[in-house]
Write a protein that holds these residues in place. Structure first.
Motif, mmCIF file in Angstrom:
data_model
loop_
_atom_site.group_PDB
_atom_site.id
_atom_site.type_symbol
_atom_site.label_atom_id
_atom_site.label_comp_id
_atom_site.label_asym_id
_atom_site.label_seq_id
_atom_site.Cartn_x
_atom_site.Cartn_y
_atom_site.Cartn_z
ATOM 1 N N TYR A 30 0.834 -1.214 0.000
ATOM 2 C CA TYR A 30 0.000 0.000 0.000
ATOM 3 C C TYR A 30 0.864 1.257 0.000
ATOM 4 O O TYR A 30 0.558 2.232 -0.686
ATOM 5 N N LYS A 31 1.961 1.208 0.757
ATOM 6 C CA LYS A 31 2.836 2.379 0.796
ATOM 7 C C LYS A 31 3.517 2.597 -0.558
ATOM 8 O O LYS A 31 3.709 3.734 -0.982
ATOM 9 N N LEU A 33 2.177 1.987 -3.368
ATOM 10 C CA LEU A 33 1.148 2.428 -4.307
ATOM 11 C C LEU A 33 0.505 3.761 -3.920
ATOM 12 O O LEU A 33 -0.493 4.160 -4.527
ATOM 13 N N GLU A 34 1.060 4.446 -2.931
ATOM 14 C CA GLU A 34 0.523 5.746 -2.516
ATOM 15 C C GLU A 34 0.516 6.722 -3.686
ATOM 16 O O GLU A 34 1.412 6.719 -4.520
ATOM 17 N N LYS A 35 -0.505 7.589 -3.706
ATOM 18 C CA LYS A 35 -0.652 8.550 -4.798
ATOM 19 C C LYS A 35 0.415 9.642 -4.714
ATOM 20 O O LYS A 35 1.023 10.006 -5.712
ATOM 21 N N LEU A 36 0.664 10.147 -3.532
ATOM 22 C CA LEU A 36 1.647 11.212 -3.359
ATOM 23 C C LEU A 36 3.048 10.622 -3.174
ATOM 24 O O LEU A 36 3.247 9.738 -2.341
ATOM 25 N N PRO A 37 4.029 11.116 -3.927
ATOM 26 C CA PRO A 37 5.391 10.564 -3.826
ATOM 27 C C PRO A 37 6.000 10.712 -2.444
ATOM 28 O O PRO A 37 6.816 9.879 -2.039
ATOM 29 N N ASN A 39 4.608 10.210 0.326
ATOM 30 C CA ASN A 39 4.099 9.143 1.196
ATOM 31 C C ASN A 39 4.694 7.782 0.855
ATOM 32 O O ASN A 39 4.520 6.830 1.598
ATOM 33 N N ARG A 40 5.370 7.683 -0.298
ATOM 34 C CA ARG A 40 6.013 6.427 -0.709
ATOM 35 C C ARG A 40 7.418 6.353 -0.122
ATOM 36 O O ARG A 40 7.884 7.303 0.500
#
Length: 166
Positions: A30-31, A33-37, A39-40
């Protein structure tokens, strides 16, 4: 919560397999695949460290098999001795070094290639030399041969005493 959100069309084995996936792996996915970079994971090394940290944390050291001391004491001869793993007293064994073996294999492949080439070219006509229907006779060699035969016949005639016309 995860079990409640599984599709109803899945079989029981599919649901059990899904529930066997560790939660830390799902969180890691899930991390990624986070939308905001931001948060990855920042880079591959951070992701690698997270995988190593969670996968090593789940190893249980207490599940290692116990070694029974009585079995070890009863059968000491079954333990392999690395020095005697490969017996050296076999007289029917040929030992070759790697370079010699490589050269032998290359020679074998070369010989096989030459043999195949020779067999494939056996039925081809020889186009380099024209076929001669009648051999040419060297007149000097022919007259020399005739003279030798005549001398030999005279010699035999003298020795045997027979009359051979010359």
């Amino acid at each position: 919560m995860r079990k409640k959100n599984l599709p109803g069309s899945w079989s029981k084995t599919q649901k059990e397999q899904e529930m066997n996936v560790p939660q830390w792996l799902l969180n890691l996915t899930y991390k990624c695949l986070e939308k905001l970079p931001e948060n990855r994971y920042a880079n591959g090394m951070e992701l690698h460290d997270a995988i190593i940290q969670h996968s090593i944390a789940n190893i249980k050291l207490d599940d290692s098999p116990k070694i029974d001391e009585t079995i070890i004491q009863q059968e000491p001869e079954t333990v392999a001795d690395p020095a005697n793993a490969y017996p050296t007293d076999q007289s029917d064994m040929i030992r070759l070094s790697k370079p010699v073996f490589t050269l032998l294999m290359l020679a074998l492949v070369g010989f096989m290639g030459y043999t195949a080439y020779s067999l494939l070219n056996i039925n081809k006509p020889d186009t380099q030399k024209p076929a001669v229907s009648s051999p040419l006779i060297d007149s000097a060699a022919y007259t020399d041969s005739i003279a030798k035969v005549q001398r030999l016949t005279r010699f035999i005639a003298k020795k045997t005493g027979s009359l051979i016309p010359s």
